[in-house]
Design a protein around this motif. Sequence first.
Motif, PDB file in Angstrom:
ATOM      1  N   GLY A   1      72.754  27.513  24.375  1.00  0.00           N
ATOM      2  CA  GLY A   1      73.703  28.016  25.365  1.00  0.00           C
ATOM      3  C   GLY A   1      73.022  28.828  26.438  1.00  0.00           C
TER       4      GLY A   1
ATOM      5  N   LEU B   1      70.524  22.116  20.779  1.00  0.00           N
ATOM      6  CA  LEU B   1      71.738  21.505  20.236  1.00  0.00           C
ATOM      7  C   LEU B   1      72.862  21.580  21.257  1.00  0.00           C
ATOM      8  CD1 LEU B   1      73.302  20.478  17.566  1.00  0.00           C
ATOM      9  CD2 LEU B   1      74.340  22.728  17.729  1.00  0.00           C
ATOM     10  N   ASN B   2      73.548  20.461  21.443  1.00  0.00           N
ATOM     11  CA  ASN B   2      74.782  20.455  22.237  1.00  0.00           C
ATOM     12  C   ASN B   2      75.807  19.627  21.468  1.00  0.00           C
ATOM     13  OD1 ASN B   2      76.885  20.089  24.019  1.00  0.00           O
ATOM     14  ND2 ASN B   2      75.555  19.988  25.817  1.00  0.00           N
TER      15      ASN B   2
ATOM     16  N   ASN C   1      85.743  40.510  21.654  1.00  0.00           N
ATOM     17  CA  ASN C   1      86.050  39.776  20.422  1.00  0.00           C
ATOM     18  C   ASN C   1      84.950  39.895  19.381  1.00  0.00           C
ATOM     19  OD1 ASN C   1      84.522  38.077  22.333  1.00  0.00           O
ATOM     20  ND2 ASN C   1      84.648  36.515  20.762  1.00  0.00           N
TER      21      ASN C   1
ATOM     22  N   THR D   1      78.702  23.826  14.932  1.00  0.00           N
ATOM     23  CA  THR D   1      77.529  24.254  15.709  1.00  0.00           C
ATOM     24  C   THR D   1      76.561  25.019  14.803  1.00  0.00           C
ATOM     25  OG1 THR D   1      78.895  24.434  17.687  1.00  0.00           O
ATOM     26  CG2 THR D   1      76.796  25.601  17.729  1.00  0.00           C
TER      27      THR D   1
ATOM     28  N   TYR E   1      70.868  44.978  21.016  1.00  0.00           N
ATOM     29  CA  TYR E   1      70.002  44.274  21.977  1.00  0.00           C
ATOM     30  C   TYR E   1      70.395  44.594  23.411  1.00  0.00           C
ATOM     31  CZ  TYR E   1      73.647  40.812  23.137  1.00  0.00           C
ATOM     32  OH  TYR E   1      74.803  40.189  23.583  1.00  0.00           O
TER      33      TYR E   1
ATOM     34  N   ALA F   1      82.721  27.995  26.213  1.00  0.00           N
ATOM     35  CA  ALA F   1      82.621  26.871  27.150  1.00  0.00           C
ATOM     36  C   ALA F   1      83.822  26.837  28.096  1.00  0.00           C
ATOM     37  CB  ALA F   1      82.525  25.556  26.372  1.00  0.00           C
TER      38      ALA F   1
ATOM     39  N   ASN G   1      73.793  37.328  19.126  1.00  0.00           N
ATOM     40  CA  ASN G   1      75.248  37.425  19.311  1.00  0.00           C
ATOM     41  C   ASN G   1      75.964  37.174  17.989  1.00  0.00           C
ATOM     42  OD1 ASN G   1      74.998  35.669  22.493  1.00  0.00           O
ATOM     43  ND2 ASN G   1      74.556  37.802  21.994  1.00  0.00           N
TER      44      ASN G   1
ATOM     45  N   SER H   1      77.076  33.777  32.574  1.00  0.00           N
ATOM     46  CA  SER H   1      78.529  33.935  32.702  1.00  0.00           C
ATOM     47  C   SER H   1      78.956  34.973  33.741  1.00  0.00           C
ATOM     48  CB  SER H   1      79.104  34.317  31.330  1.00  0.00           C
ATOM     49  OG  SER H   1      80.469  34.615  31.449  1.00  0.00           O
TER      50      SER H   1
ATOM     51  N   SER I   1      74.656  31.948  27.867  1.00  0.00           N
ATOM     52  CA  SER I   1      75.678  32.983  28.080  1.00  0.00           C
ATOM     53  C   SER I   1      75.291  33.940  29.197  1.00  0.00           C
ATOM     54  CB  SER I   1      75.868  33.807  26.811  1.00  0.00           C
ATOM     55  OG  SER I   1      76.115  33.000  25.711  1.00  0.00           O
TER      56      SER I   1
ATOM     57  N   ALA J   1      73.652  42.280  18.359  1.00  0.00           N
ATOM     58  CA  ALA J   1      75.056  42.400  18.780  1.00  0.00           C
ATOM     59  C   ALA J   1      75.254  43.747  19.459  1.00  0.00           C
ATOM     60  CB  ALA J   1      75.983  42.304  17.573  1.00  0.00           C
TER      61      ALA J   1
ATOM     62  N   ARG K   1      83.503  40.981  26.176  1.00  0.00           N
ATOM     63  CA  ARG K   1      82.790  41.035  24.887  1.00  0.00           C
ATOM     64  C   ARG K   1      83.584  41.799  23.839  1.00  0.00           C
ATOM     65  NH1 ARG K   1      76.637  41.046  26.016  1.00  0.00           N
ATOM     66  NH2 ARG K   1      76.520  40.673  28.233  1.00  0.00           N
TER      67      ARG K   1
HETATM   68  N1  NAP Z   1      75.539  23.989  22.390  1.00  0.00           N
HETATM   69  C1  NAP Z   1      76.635  23.979  21.657  1.00  0.00           C
HETATM   70  O1  NAP Z   1      76.959  22.976  21.039  1.00  0.00           O
HETATM   71  C2  NAP Z   1      77.483  25.209  21.587  1.00  0.00           C
HETATM   72  C3  NAP Z   1      78.619  25.241  20.777  1.00  0.00           C
HETATM   73  C4  NAP Z   1      79.360  26.441  20.709  1.00  0.00           C
HETATM   74  C5  NAP Z   1      78.964  27.548  21.461  1.00  0.00           C
HETATM   75  N2  NAP Z   1      77.867  27.439  22.251  1.00  0.00           N
HETATM   76  C6  NAP Z   1      77.411  28.600  23.042  1.00  0.00           C
HETATM   77  O2  NAP Z   1      77.181  29.677  22.172  1.00  0.00           O
HETATM   78  C7  NAP Z   1      77.453  30.907  22.814  1.00  0.00           C
HETATM   79  C8  NAP Z   1      78.402  31.732  21.977  1.00  0.00           C
HETATM   80  O3  NAP Z   1      79.607  31.019  21.768  1.00  0.00           O
HETATM   81  P1  NAP Z   1      80.756  31.672  20.894  1.00  0.00           P
HETATM   82  O4  NAP Z   1      81.854  30.678  20.780  1.00  0.00           O
HETATM   83  O5  NAP Z   1      80.198  32.239  19.653  1.00  0.00           O
HETATM   84  O6  NAP Z   1      81.223  32.829  21.866  1.00  0.00           O
HETATM   85  P2  NAP Z   1      82.020  34.163  21.571  1.00  0.00           P
HETATM   86  O7  NAP Z   1      82.727  34.108  20.275  1.00  0.00           O
HETATM   87  O8  NAP Z   1      82.817  34.411  22.776  1.00  0.00           O
HETATM   88  O9  NAP Z   1      80.902  35.268  21.432  1.00  0.00           O
HETATM   89  C9  NAP Z   1      79.952  35.432  22.377  1.00  0.00           C
HETATM   90  C10 NAP Z   1      79.220  36.749  22.184  1.00  0.00           C
HETATM   91  O10 NAP Z   1      78.089  36.658  23.017  1.00  0.00           O
HETATM   92  C11 NAP Z   1      77.768  37.914  23.538  1.00  0.00           C
HETATM   93  N3  NAP Z   1      77.538  37.758  24.975  1.00  0.00           N
HETATM   94  C12 NAP Z   1      76.332  37.613  25.531  1.00  0.00           C
HETATM   95  N4  NAP Z   1      76.411  37.485  26.833  1.00  0.00           N
HETATM   96  C13 NAP Z   1      77.712  37.543  27.147  1.00  0.00           C
HETATM   97  C14 NAP Z   1      78.424  37.478  28.379  1.00  0.00           C
HETATM   98  N5  NAP Z   1      77.795  37.325  29.544  1.00  0.00           N
HETATM   99  N6  NAP Z   1      79.756  37.578  28.346  1.00  0.00           N
HETATM  100  C15 NAP Z   1      80.409  37.728  27.189  1.00  0.00           C
HETATM  101  N7  NAP Z   1      79.771  37.788  25.979  1.00  0.00           N
HETATM  102  C16 NAP Z   1      78.435  37.708  25.962  1.00  0.00           C
HETATM  103  C17 NAP Z   1      78.882  38.869  23.126  1.00  0.00           C
HETATM  104  O11 NAP Z   1      78.405  39.599  22.021  1.00  0.00           O
HETATM  105  P3  NAP Z   1      77.823  41.086  22.162  1.00  0.00           P
HETATM  106  O12 NAP Z   1      79.010  41.995  22.425  1.00  0.00           O
HETATM  107  O13 NAP Z   1      77.221  41.342  20.856  1.00  0.00           O
HETATM  108  O14 NAP Z   1      76.877  41.065  23.314  1.00  0.00           O
HETATM  109  C18 NAP Z   1      79.987  37.941  22.645  1.00  0.00           C
HETATM  110  O15 NAP Z   1      80.744  38.513  21.620  1.00  0.00           O
HETATM  111  C19 NAP Z   1      77.956  30.530  24.220  1.00  0.00           C
HETATM  112  O16 NAP Z   1      76.860  30.545  25.104  1.00  0.00           O
HETATM  113  C20 NAP Z   1      78.444  29.115  24.034  1.00  0.00           C
HETATM  114  O17 NAP Z   1      78.460  28.393  25.224  1.00  0.00           O
HETATM  115  C21 NAP Z   1      77.128  26.307  22.333  1.00  0.00           C
END
Ligand code: NAP
Length: 338
Positions: free
Chosen positions: A237, A277-278, A330, A126, A190, A42, A147, A242, A239, A171, A328
């Motif tokens: 989400g 969910l948010n 992390n 979450t 994917y 976010a 992811n 982005s 993503s 992933a 990506r």
């Molecule tokens: N609604 C809610 O309450 C809520 C709460 C938390 C997070 N979220 C959402 O959940 C998602 C993941 O959050 P997170 O904290 O787990 O993130 P994160 O730790 O940064 O991991 C995100 C993973 O998503 C993949 N990915 C897909 N598209 C991407 C892009 N355009 N740029 C970078 N990575 C991308 C990558 O995996 P691969 O290398 O495997 O592609 C990356 O490792 C986000 O969309 C976030 O906004 C929503």
Amino acid sequence: MRAIVTTRNGDVDVLKVETRPDPVPGKGEVLVRVKAAGLNFADILARQGLYPDGPPKPCVMGYEVSGIVEAAGDGVDRSWSGQSVVALTRFGGQAELIAVPLTQIFEKPEQLTFEQGAAIPVNYLTAWALLVTMGGLKKDEAVLIHNAGGGVGLAALDIAKHIGAMTYGTASVSKHEFLKARGLDHAIDYRGQDWLPVLMQLTGNRGVELVIDPLGGSSWKQSYRALRTTGRMGVFGMSTASASGIRGKLRALKALAQTPRFHPLALMNRNRGVFGLNLGHMWDEGEKVVSWTGEIVRGIHEGWIKPHVDRAFPFDQITDAHRYIEARKNIGKVVLVP
Ligand SMILES: NC(=O)c1ccc[n+]([C@@H]2O[C@H](COP(=O)([O-])OP(=O)(O)OC[C@H]3O[C@@H](n4cnc5c(N)ncnc54)[C@H](OP(=O)(O)O)[C@@H]3O)[C@@H](O)[C@H]2O)c1
């Protein structure tokens, strides 16, 4: 105090470490000296101007911290002073100090480092809400975690394994080995192929009972197709949108245009459910969040919740931290340390 400021929408050069006045804890608040702050997707989207829930800029982002209580406001028991805590923060966490309502903090479990503590709130709450509260995942059901190598993905994997579900995860291929070692039953690439036929083959063409999908756009259409009868899809989400600048705006528009619509009659006749969910819209539901937190803390003590911190970046390297997530790189959580 020093704080990380997102000065305006843009690329990583809009991020600055600036000096701001120290916050003063109000009634019912404690002042926390931050040891580690979570960096979330976010925060990246907010910098890119793609996160409608973010505060007006310039702003200090940060939804979660761990640290030590330095002072207590009116009405707060003085015994909180000196305690190690974890807190949910409605922004402002990426700073050396933050004032937080007592209702948003919990004691840091001793076995966690401060960095691991800061990896708990957003990812695990979450994942808990998606899998347990809304997704109703049961033992022996199948779940697809998109992811799976991200912060929420790894948290979901911990919880799904504890429930006793069969786990499938998409992933980047570079993350598969790590995910299998963490207990993922089936890792699916994917990015280099269409994941849906692979999943259908793995499940004997039946699909899964639960999908959690943070990608948005056309991915939600595919994920819905992956559902077995009585299956549920949780969306949380976008993503896929982005990117900085005009590219991000165009991607967001494309994702919106590709977003599927679900008719109630079709859901009824196909025995499927779709929910969203948010976590950022749960601030008025403190009791629910406190009860989920209790379950998560129990999981930490019992050893089935294992927050994985990939890297800790000093505040001064905030641009590298954002780039790291955008590239990506992390696996699991990225945290920031003052
Ligand atoms: N609604 C809610 O309450 C809520 C709460 C938390 C997070 N979220 C959402 O959940 C998602 C993941 O959050 P997170 O904290 O787990 O993130 P994160 O730790 O940064 O991991 C995100 C993973 O998503 C993949 N990915 C897909 N598209 C991407 C892009 N355009 N740029 C970078 N990575 C991308 C990558 O995996 P691969 O290398 O495997 O592609 C990356 O490792 C986000 O969309 C976030 O906004 C929503």
